[in-house]
Design a protein around this motif. Sequence first.
Motif, PDB file in Angstrom:
ATOM      1  N   PRO A  16       0.803  -1.223   0.000  1.00 10.22           N
ATOM      2  CA  PRO A  16       0.000   0.000   0.000  1.00 10.22           C
ATOM      3  C   PRO A  16       0.837   1.276   0.000  1.00 10.22           C
ATOM      4  O   PRO A  16       0.306   2.357  -0.236  1.00 10.22           O
ATOM      5  CB  PRO A  16      -0.826  -0.118   1.291  1.00 10.22           C
ATOM      6  N   GLU A  59      -6.009   5.057   5.878  1.00  4.16           N
ATOM      7  CA  GLU A  59      -7.386   4.953   5.405  1.00  4.16           C
ATOM      8  C   GLU A  59      -7.487   5.307   3.918  1.00  4.16           C
ATOM      9  O   GLU A  59      -8.235   4.675   3.162  1.00  4.16           O
ATOM     10  CB  GLU A  59      -8.287   5.865   6.233  1.00  4.16           C
ATOM     11  N   ALA A  62      -6.725   2.433   1.350  1.00  7.81           N
ATOM     12  CA  ALA A  62      -7.590   1.263   1.218  1.00  7.81           C
ATOM     13  C   ALA A  62      -8.242   1.119  -0.157  1.00  7.81           C
ATOM     14  O   ALA A  62      -8.213   0.023  -0.742  1.00  7.81           O
ATOM     15  CB  ALA A  62      -8.646   1.272   2.323  1.00  7.81           C
ATOM     16  N   GLU A  66      -7.783  -2.176  -2.729  1.00  5.44           N
ATOM     17  CA  GLU A  66      -8.900  -2.979  -3.229  1.00  5.44           C
ATOM     18  C   GLU A  66      -8.911  -3.018  -4.758  1.00  5.44           C
ATOM     19  O   GLU A  66      -9.178  -4.060  -5.367  1.00  5.44           O
ATOM     20  CB  GLU A  66     -10.210  -2.427  -2.687  1.00  5.44           C
ATOM     21  N   ASP A  86      -3.288  -3.168   7.640  1.00  3.75           N
ATOM     22  CA  ASP A  86      -4.141  -3.996   6.771  1.00  3.75           C
ATOM     23  C   ASP A  86      -5.169  -3.178   5.988  1.00  3.75           C
ATOM     24  O   ASP A  86      -6.355  -3.551   5.915  1.00  3.75           O
ATOM     25  CB  ASP A  86      -4.856  -5.079   7.592  1.00  3.75           C
ATOM     26  N   PRO A  87      -4.780  -2.059   5.371  1.00  2.00           N
ATOM     27  CA  PRO A  87      -5.762  -1.238   4.661  1.00  2.00           C
ATOM     28  C   PRO A  87      -6.366  -1.960   3.465  1.00  2.00           C
ATOM     29  O   PRO A  87      -5.646  -2.581   2.671  1.00  2.00           O
ATOM     30  CB  PRO A  87      -4.938  -0.029   4.196  1.00  2.00           C
ATOM     31  N   GLY A  88      -7.676  -1.905   3.353  1.00  2.00           N
ATOM     32  CA  GLY A  88      -8.361  -2.515   2.228  1.00  2.00           C
ATOM     33  C   GLY A  88      -8.666  -3.987   2.392  1.00  2.00           C
ATOM     34  O   GLY A  88      -9.373  -4.568   1.567  1.00  2.00           O
TER      35      GLY A  88
END
Length: 223
Positions: A16, A59, A62, A66, A86-88
């Motif tokens: 990320p 945030e 995320a 995805e 652990d975003p997304g």
Amino acid sequence: MDPNSDRLARILLINPNSLEATTAMMVAIAKSVAATGFDIVGATATRAPSMIVSAEALEAAAPEVEEIARAHQASSDGIIVAAFGDPGLAGIRAAIRLPAVGIGESSMLEAAEGGRRFGVATTTPLLKAKIDALPDTLGLRSCYTGTRFAEGDPSELMRDPARLRAALAGAVEVCIAQDGAEAVIIGGGPLGEAARELQPMFTVPVIAPIPSAVRRIVRLVTA
């Protein structure tokens, strides 16, 4: 996936953070611990900072995480989200029918095995609330001793591996001596090399999140 198939299982590791060098480092670590029959492929975010150090940036990362997962789902057998918050991950699990894990949740689950008390040592104090929330989500609050932060600016520490290692070692010491941690997680994907270097320095387990995530995704894909 059929574990007897001759085809390599393809695991997508999503960084990320937007630094390609960090992705390469994390993929190398992941490949070094992956089981036979697994291939690790990296993908790097482009809209995030080079290193995520705040809750807002976490945030904001995320949606792109995805998007990357959806774009690669047809060619993947499993997904690793390689940032400690652990975003997304929740969105991936809701939208994609593939095993998916995060390095934050995977390392905490490993650290807490057998009811072991664990802490986190990392470099990003602005992410404290996000890190503190994860044990609650996982039902591990009773095992969690808290997070301690390395002294120094996170970005500056990343530019000096020896200083980073020494600063994280100090945070690990506090987790053990003051908080009573029986295992300590080095909290961050970009800290992967430092985590491996710190492991031999302590008598308690020092948990490296990327290997934790690899072991977990291998179990899920072969289940």
